[in-house]
Motif scaffolding. Structure first.
Motif, PDB file in Angstrom:
ATOM      1  N   UNK A 156      30.953  35.405 155.876  1.00 63.49           N
ATOM      2  CA  UNK A 156      30.936  36.803 155.444  1.00 63.49           C
ATOM      3  C   UNK A 156      29.546  37.416 155.569  1.00 63.49           C
ATOM      4  N   UNK A 157      28.511  36.589 155.337  1.00 59.75           N
ATOM      5  CA  UNK A 157      27.135  37.099 155.479  1.00 59.75           C
ATOM      6  C   UNK A 157      26.865  37.493 156.935  1.00 59.75           C
ATOM      7  N   UNK A 158      27.373  36.702 157.854  1.00 62.25           N
ATOM      8  CA  UNK A 158      27.173  37.016 159.264  1.00 62.25           C
ATOM      9  C   UNK A 158      27.831  38.347 159.649  1.00 62.25           C
ATOM     10  N   UNK A 159      28.971  38.664 159.009  1.00 61.40           N
ATOM     11  CA  UNK A 159      29.615  39.958 159.261  1.00 61.40           C
ATOM     12  C   UNK A 159      28.717  41.095 158.802  1.00 61.40           C
ATOM     13  N   UNK A 160      28.090  40.917 157.641  1.00 62.72           N
ATOM     14  CA  UNK A 160      27.183  41.951 157.126  1.00 62.72           C
ATOM     15  C   UNK A 160      25.930  42.028 158.004  1.00 62.72           C
ATOM     16  N   UNK A 161      25.438  40.855 158.425  1.00 60.97           N
ATOM     17  CA  UNK A 161      24.251  40.821 159.290  1.00 60.97           C
ATOM     18  C   UNK A 161      24.515  41.504 160.626  1.00 60.97           C
ATOM     19  N   UNK A 162      25.763  41.464 161.078  1.00 64.56           N
ATOM     20  CA  UNK A 162      26.099  42.120 162.339  1.00 64.56           C
ATOM     21  C   UNK A 162      25.969  43.626 162.201  1.00 64.56           C
ATOM     22  N   UNK A 163      26.352  44.147 161.020  1.00 65.18           N
ATOM     23  CA  UNK A 163      26.242  45.594 160.764  1.00 65.18           C
ATOM     24  C   UNK A 163      24.827  45.982 160.354  1.00 65.18           C
TER      25      UNK A 163
END
Length: 719
Positions: A156-163
């Protein structure tokens, strides 16, 4: 935040025929957290209450406060004394409230606090830094060490990091290269700073918090002021879950006003959200009792803001729930007779339904519902798979057993090996069949819906959950009635009550993990018990010194306790000497600080030497008495007085032993869940009145507020 199925938004229907009552479904919220305990009383006050002593007459000021308090209590809406049947549809006429309280915005970390990636600090924007902060501040917990938790967090952190990628362009692709230790250190610094706040700072912080929350704490329901339950919107964080939940570590997103539906009276001002944005929806539905609702993103569960546990609507719902369970007594014999007959039915659906009913009735299993692929793999009776049930036959005596092993509600493991009749054993073997795999449903022709529909043919509103409440309360009543407590001490009565509660909690599979400090706590309690026995031993030795013939007359007092070995006594007395000397030094320093503050001459070092000499003299005497079977007390007492002291010490030891055993027995059992949701509170009130036990010892402050309607039950009341 309260979760409940009864009050989910509904499509408008044509007016139905009037109903006598409406029982709230609580499948999703039945196992909520135990209400917080009332603040601890001071030891002096507690001792007075237990001894039955009373304080001096109240001063005029205290009388005034007492009169005001009584006046406030008189203003409580005693709905249970009114006609609360209603038609089961309209819950209120007018409703005014202030909405919900959103969590504060995220405050970015200081520039010297960073997540390191491959040894280098990351320059994160607030959105992705906040998610890292959720993990970093719990870095020293078991959660952060759990592989599933780590995997879900990082995904989930990687999803936020993508944005919201790092400003320096670093690509975060490996969890193992991440170092969150600076975040944990910062969290510990914040925690220590909070602990070390001055009284004035703590008071100011508390007042600011209360001022912020005040508008949300109450609402106006039909013109009456009622307390609101949990009016706070859940802050964003990492989902913990219970047991082996597959989504633990997933990110709970920050909610905005657009995510919230507000329910409020028509024609009254709609509250403004406390953060930027507009409510997702505003409704005026007086057939439900929630004030606000939304859907959380991790499990897709619908959450609600309800009135507080002690409110009239919550109380009515509780009372109706237990009354419905009591009504089941009229039908239960017929239901049991029918399912016992249908265990041999030639129609497979009826035979499966009868077997499922047998387990729901006898073992208090939850009915169970279908689960999606993304949900935790938890099951109930109707959703059991073949892999969850095995059959065993004892070759020595021919007894037959069914062994259950599955994850129940909140991913808590349910394991039970239960002896069953030959017919039930035969049925399970038949349902498992040769053509079924472990993944196939055991009861493939029964669903929770069809089971509940069948139950309602016996009694209006009857569901499998009502059976669970019925069996919990009837079992509790039976266990309490089985104990004759005439002449028992209050501690013994409470222990019997706790044991009955424990048995019900085991029946309902209300488990908890043993506290991490349990073993250390029990070790301390064991040492404390030995110390109490040591004091009793010294009293006995003092009695034999004053009156030697008592040694033969009272062999019960002359018998030495095996736990009090010579080695333990020596170590104990030496440790007590050390503590006493340390105490003398601290008192000497404190006395001098006080004298210095008053501008007086400080005590000389010789005073400390005298005090320490007195301590050493006392413990030298005890050392000299070791192994002699004799002792002298600080104050001379007669044999009769010493025997009285021994009797008091015996009572003290007995009470402490009972409490210690009870604590150990209940280390993995959640007693609060059954007490809050499944045990009719009138059983407890009646039992307390019958055996002269203060109800406050059974119900904490929160439960007393939750169940005011039960307090009128007399000593003869039975479920």
């Amino acid at each position: 935040m309260d979760v409940d199925d009864e009050d989910k938004p509904k499509k408008k229907k044509k007016a139905a025929a009037p109903r006598k009552s409406r029982v709230k479904k609580e499948e999703d919220g039945e196992d909520g957290e135990t209400p917080k305990k009332a603040p601890r009383k001071s030891k002096a006050k507690k001792d007075k209450e237990e001894d039955g002593t009373t304080s001096a007459p109240a001063s005029p000021t205290k009388k005034g406060k007492k009169a005001k308090k009584e006046e406030e209590e008189e203003e409580v809406f005693k709905w249970w004394e009114q006609d609360v049947e209603g038609d089961g549809s309209q819950k209120w006429q007018t409703l005014v409230h202030s909405g919900v309280l959103f969590p504060p915005p995220y405050e970015p970390l200081p520039k010297n606090v960073r997540v390191l990636y491959d040894g280098k600090p990351l320059d994160l924007p607030p959105e992705s830094e906040e998610v890292a902060w959720f993990f970093g501040k719990i870095l020293d917990t078991d959660h952060a060490k759990d592989p599933t938790f780590q995997k879900n967090f990082f995904k989930d952190w990687q999803k936020i990091l993508k944005e919201h990628p790092p400003r320096d362009g670093t690509r975060v692709t490996s969890f193992d290269k991440c170092d969150f230790r600076q975040l944990l250190a910062h969290h510990e610094t914040q925690r220590d700073a909070k602990k070390n706040m001055s009284q004035e700072e703590k008071k100011a912080a508390k007042e600011a918090k209360e001022k912020l929350e005040l508008p949300f704490r109450t609402c106006l329901l039909d013109g009456r002021k009622e307390k609101v339950g949990n009016f706070r919107i859940e802050p964003p964080d990492l989902f913990r879950g219970r047991g082996e939940h597959p989504k633990k570590g997933a990110l709970k997103l920050r909610l905005s006003p657009e995510d919230i539906t507000i329910n409020i009276g028509e024609g009254v001002p709609v509250p403004e959200p406390g953060v930027p944005g507009k409510w997702g929806k505003v409704v005026h539905d007086n057939t439900v009792t929630w004030l606000a609702t939304w859907k959380e993103n991790v499990n897709g569960n619908t959450k609600y803001v309800f009135l507080a546990a002690g409110s009239s609507l919550k109380g009515q719902s509780d009372m109706q729930k237990f009354e419905k369970a009591r009504d089941l007594k009229k039908y239960v014999d017929a239901i049991r007779g029918d399912y016992e007959r249908d265990l041999k039915s030639k129609i497979m659906a009826e035979r499966q339904r009868a077997t499922a009913m047998y387990f729901i009735d006898v073992l208090a299993l939850r009915a169970g519902n279908e689960k999606g692929e993304e949900e935790a793999d938890t099951v109930g009776c109707c959703s059991l798979r073949c892999e969850h049930v095995t059959l065993e036959r004892d070759t020595t005596d021919g007894r037959e057993y069914v062994v259950f092993d599955f994850l129940g509600k909140d991913s808590i493991r349910y394991y039970n090996r239960v002896e069953v009749s030959a017919q039930v054993f035969k049925n399970i073997r038949l349902f498992k069949g040769d053509n079924k795999t472990d993944e196939d449903a055991l009861f493939d022709r029964v669903s929770t819906t069809s089971l509940n529909k069948h139950l309602q043919s016996y009694m209006k509103g009857l569901t499998a959950k009502v059976f669970r409440t019925f069996n919990a309360s009837t079992t509790f009543q039976r266990l309490l009635d089985a104990e004759d407590l005439e002449g028992a001490s209050v501690a013994e009565k409470i222990a019997k009550y706790t044991e009955a509660n424990r048995q019900v909690a085991i029946l309902c599979n209300h488990q908890r993990a043993a506290p991490k400090t349990h073993d250390a706590t029990m070790a301390k309690l064991s040492e404390k018990l030995k110390a109490m026995k040591y004091d009793r031993m010294k009293l006995c030795h003092a009695l034999f010194t004053v009156e030697p013939k008592k040694r033969k007359q009272r062999p019960d007092l002359a018998k030495e306790d095996e736990e009090l070995t010579a080695e333990w006594i020596a170590e104990y007395e030496d440790e007590q000497r050390r503590l006493a000397l340390e105490k003398a030094e601290k008192k000497f320093a404190k006395d001098n600080e006080k004298l210095a503050a008053e501008g007086k001459e400080e005590l000389k070092e010789s005073v400390l030497k005298e005090r320490k000499a007195a301590v050493n003299a006392e413990y030298d005497k005890l050392k000299h008495e070791r192994g002699t079977g004799k002792a002298t007390l600080k104050q001379n007492k007669s044999a009769e007085q010493i025997e009285t002291l021994i009797e008091k010490q015996d009572a003290k030891i007995k009470t402490f032993s009972i409490q210690t055993k009870s604590r150990d027995d209940t280390k993995t059992v959640a007693l609060g869940t059954s007490k809050i949701n499944y045990l009719d509170p009138r059983i407890t009130v009646a039992w307390c009145k019958k055996w002269d036990v203060p109800v406050e010892k059974m119900f904490n402050k929160s439960l007393l507020v939750k169940f005011p309607w039960a307090m009128g039950a007399d000593a003869e009341w039975v479920f």
